[in-house]
Write an enzyme that holds these catalytic residues in place. Structure first.
Site, PDB file in Angstrom:
ATOM      1  CG  ASP A 167       0.873   6.572  10.419  1.00 43.33           C
ATOM      2  OD1 ASP A 167       1.956   5.953  10.452  1.00 43.33           O
ATOM      3  OD2 ASP A 167       0.181   6.775  11.431  1.00 43.33           O
ATOM      4  CB  THR A 211      -3.190  26.381  -3.636  1.00 40.82           C
ATOM      5  OG1 THR A 211      -3.096  27.612  -4.372  1.00 40.82           O
ATOM      6  CG2 THR A 211      -1.794  25.872  -3.315  1.00 40.82           C
ATOM      7  N   GLY A 271      -0.975  20.063  -8.098  1.00 43.75           N
ATOM      8  CA  GLY A 271      -0.136  21.113  -8.668  1.00 43.75           C
ATOM      9  C   GLY A 271      -0.837  22.456  -8.615  1.00 43.75           C
ATOM     10  CG  HIS A 304       2.873   5.590  14.259  1.00 44.02           C
ATOM     11  ND1 HIS A 304       1.643   5.856  13.705  1.00 44.02           N
ATOM     12  CD2 HIS A 304       2.606   5.090  15.503  1.00 44.02           C
ATOM     13  CE1 HIS A 304       0.686   5.538  14.553  1.00 44.02           C
ATOM     14  NE2 HIS A 304       1.239   5.063  15.653  1.00 44.02           N
ATOM     15  N   GLY A 333      -0.863   1.635  21.219  1.00 47.59           N
ATOM     16  CA  GLY A 333      -0.823   0.184  21.009  1.00 47.59           C
ATOM     17  C   GLY A 333      -1.917  -0.281  20.077  1.00 47.59           C
ATOM     18  CG  ASN A 334      -6.231   0.198  20.339  1.00 51.46           C
ATOM     19  OD1 ASN A 334      -6.500   0.700  21.430  1.00 51.46           O
ATOM     20  ND2 ASN A 334      -6.664  -1.002  19.985  1.00 51.46           N
ATOM     21  CB  SER A 335      -0.844   2.806  16.459  1.00 56.13           C
ATOM     22  OG  SER A 335      -1.115   3.993  17.153  1.00 56.13           O
TER      23      SER A 335
END
Length: 642
Positions: A139, A281, A279, A108, A219-221
């Site tokens: 992410d 749950t 594949g 992001h 901004g730390n991201s």
């Protein structure tokens, strides 16, 4: 105050079971710092006004702890990256992980920048950077800073060894304050480990992540979370903020560096990569343990015997007790990995290997990714007046800084290529070139400029003679009294579907033709990344090639680049034929000593190698010569006997 320091020091030494002359563990020294500061604050809050008895002296333990903290920050600071989107489109943070400029950040953070960003280091220098690979679900993004091959870089820790209460620090670019390229340092503890954060309607899933009270703000991201030694623990990504105020409340999250390690090979491939699913749950059983609540019959887990109500005990070497544990493990693994699975079903404990499925189809992933983040800011070349244009014509093409396609530097464009499904196809091409260069230095050798024939002789553990002949014009295999000579691709396909030892033939043929032709002429070839081999580390490098209806995978050791296994998929919903190439690992030039064929977890064929002849075809177009070129007399005799 001196008395307070002494009391705190005596307490720490006593509780740690040490003498004042013994070495003090770092976590105890850091605790001493914290408690001493609390004591000092308490003294002043109480309104003490008594004069100190003589000059103030600092406890040696306190001085040592403070020096450790200073040195850790000094070690960590140079590898921190301040990321800026050109054109005022925002930015964030990152961290260098290799001397040639590769750095991790958040998806992001990189998304608004597109393929190009500007990165500053604490040494005051700014570098152009290009996107390399993207993991939109986890992410993560891999970028590469350009212009040097001696960048400072972080030492990677083992985040699985981190514990709640450990000291840590966050260094980065909150609110893009590092306009002078001096990043912000915040200090705190790990307030939690193995946290799971749901996607909440987005692609971004944070699994098995680290929680910290070290201040994290916008901004730390993408920036680093370091341990008290200055080693990289994770990549900062999320924080809990007061509604609408964007104010940090002391709960921030970082992607564990162990998850990033799992994906580094995939990110270096330049691809847009996906995460794995079992594949199936699962649900936490009321009596304890994890039970399968549903399972796809098309999954490899189902082929390996996993069924409804089975209890899962261990995945990829990690014991699981709850459904949350399972999600924390699976969500940190790339799609396509093959990992160890231990489960209990109908009173039997089963240890097996499972190939993990993709969470998304490729088109689905690209569509979701496109809608998840804002597009890059527009970049347009500033309009020039006629005088400027005339001056550039007079000066020639070398006038001014070299740029192309708007304001993207030519140095970035030189290492970037757009292609569907890739963040940067240029990175993949580089890896393909490295793969074929390494492959051609290994045995069996031949002149890559000409087609070659392989003639392999050996015997099975039952002392049956084996002859294998692989050329452009003829493929054959004789085991004992059983000859096999596939004529069409369908014959080869059926040999794999039937789980026959003849699955060795398409694997050897693909290996030989890859050596002769290289990735560009073999078929559609992609450097896939790194993955375990039969569930074992170190991670092997994987190259995937399409050969008609076959998908071929070459898995090579990361150190000496020796091919250890070639997998031939006839159907992705079935087990591939696995050709295992055994040789002396310590000798990079060693010839293969043994070949083995496996399907799933079963070894069905093995041969020791007596000879492996590499013969150049005299004329691949001449049927008379091509069919028998270099064919050994032993095989002729064997075929007659067969």
């Amino acid at each position: 105050m001196i008395q307070i320091v002494k009391l705190v020091e005596d307490s720490i030494v006593s509780k740690a079971g040490m003498t004042k002359h013994s070495a003090t563990p770092k976590r105890h020294r850091m605790l001493l710092v914290a408690l001493t500061l609390i004591g000092i604050a308490t003294m002043f809050t109480a309104g003490s006004t008594s004069a100190a008895d003589g000059p103030l002296t600092l406890s040696p333990l306190l001085a040592e702890a403070e020096q450790d903290r200073i040195e850790a920050i000094e070690r960590a600071m140079p590898s921190t990256v301040c990321v800026f989107v050109p054109g005022g489109g925002g930015g964030g943070s990152g961290v260098l992980i290799s001397p040639d400029g590769y750095a991790l950040t958040n998806f992001h953070v990189s998304s608004p920048a597109g393929n190009y960003m500007r990165c500053g280091l604490s040494d005051g220098n700014i570098y152009d950077a290009v996107i390399v690979g993207i993991d939109p679900v986890g992410d993560l993004a891999l970028i590469r800073l350009l212009g040097r091959d001696d960048f400072p870089y972080a030492t990677l820790a083992d985040s699985q060894k981190a514990n709640a209460g450990d000291w840590c620090m966050v260094i980065g670019n909150p609110f893009l304050l590092a306009s002078n390229l001096q990043p912000t340092v915040t200090w705190g503890i790990l307030s939690g480990v193995n946290r799971y954060q749901y996607p909440s309607g987005t692609l971004l899933e944070y699994a098995d992540c680290l929680q910290t009270d070290a201040s994290i703000n916008p901004g730390n991201s993408g920036g680093p979370l370091y341990d008290a030694e200055g080693r990289l623990l994770g990549i900062v990504g999320r924080a809990s903020f007061e509604k609408r105020g964007r104010v940090n409340v002391g709960v921030g999250y970082a992607i564990s560096i162990n998850q990033a390690k799992n994906f580094l090979g995939y990110l270096h491939s330049g691809r847009i990569v996906d995460h794995a699913t079992l594949g199936a749950t699962v649900a936490t059983d009321a009596d304890g343990g994890v039970r399968v609540s549903n399972i796809l019959e098309s999954s490899d887990a189902y082929r390996r015997g996993l069924r409804y109500s089975a209890e899962i005990i261990e995945i990829d070497g990690r014991i699981v007790h709850t459904a949350n544990d399972v999600q924390n493990v699976i969500a940190t693994l790339p799609s396509g990995w093959r990992v160890k699975l231990v489960y209990r079903y109908e009173g039997n404990t089963v240890e097996t290997l499972v190939r993990l499925m993709s969470v998304h189809g490729q088109d689905e992933l690209l569509e979701k990714m496109a809608g998840a983040m804002p597009p890059p800011p527009p970049r347009e070349t500033p309009k020039k007046d006629k005088d400027e244009e005339k001056q550039e014509e007079d000066d020639g093409a070398d006038a001014g800084p070299e740029t192309a396609e708007g304001d993207v530097p030519a140095a970035v464009l030189a290492v970037y290529e757009e292609r569907r499904g890739f963040a940067n196809y240029f990175a993949n091409q580089q890896q393909q070139n490295e793969f074929i260069d390494a492959l051609r230095t290994q045995f069996p050798k031949g002149d890559a400029a000409h087609p070659v024939t392989w003639s392999i002789q050996g015997k099975t553990p039952k002392d049956e003679k084996v002859f294998i002949y692989i050329s452009d014009d003829r493929l054959s295999m004789v085991v004992g009294d059983t000859p096999i000579e596939p004529v069409t691709k369908s014959d080869l396909y059926e040999s794999v579907e039937a789980r026959s030892f003849a699955g060795a033939i398409p694997a050897l043929d693909a290996w030989r033709r890859m050596l002769d032709k290289g990735p560009k002429k073999f078929g559609e070839t992609i450097y896939w990344g790194t993955m375990p081999l039969a569930g074992e580390r170190p991670l092997r490098e994987c190259v995937v090639g399409s050969d008609g209806e076959f998908e071929i995978r070459w898995l090579s050791h990361p150190e000496n680049k020796q091919v250890e296994c070639i997998e031939v998929f006839a159907d992705r919903d079935e087990d591939p034929a696995e050709l295992w190439i055994h040789r002396d690992f310590d000798d990079a030039d060693a010839a293969p000593s043994r070949l083995e064929i496996r399907y799933g977890v079963d070894s069905i064929f093995e041969m020791t190698i007596d000879s492996w002849d590499v013969l150049e075809n005299e004329s691949s177009d001449d049927d008379a010569k091509g069919k028998d070129a270099g064919k050994p007399a032993q095989q002729d005799q064997a075929e007659k006997q067969g």
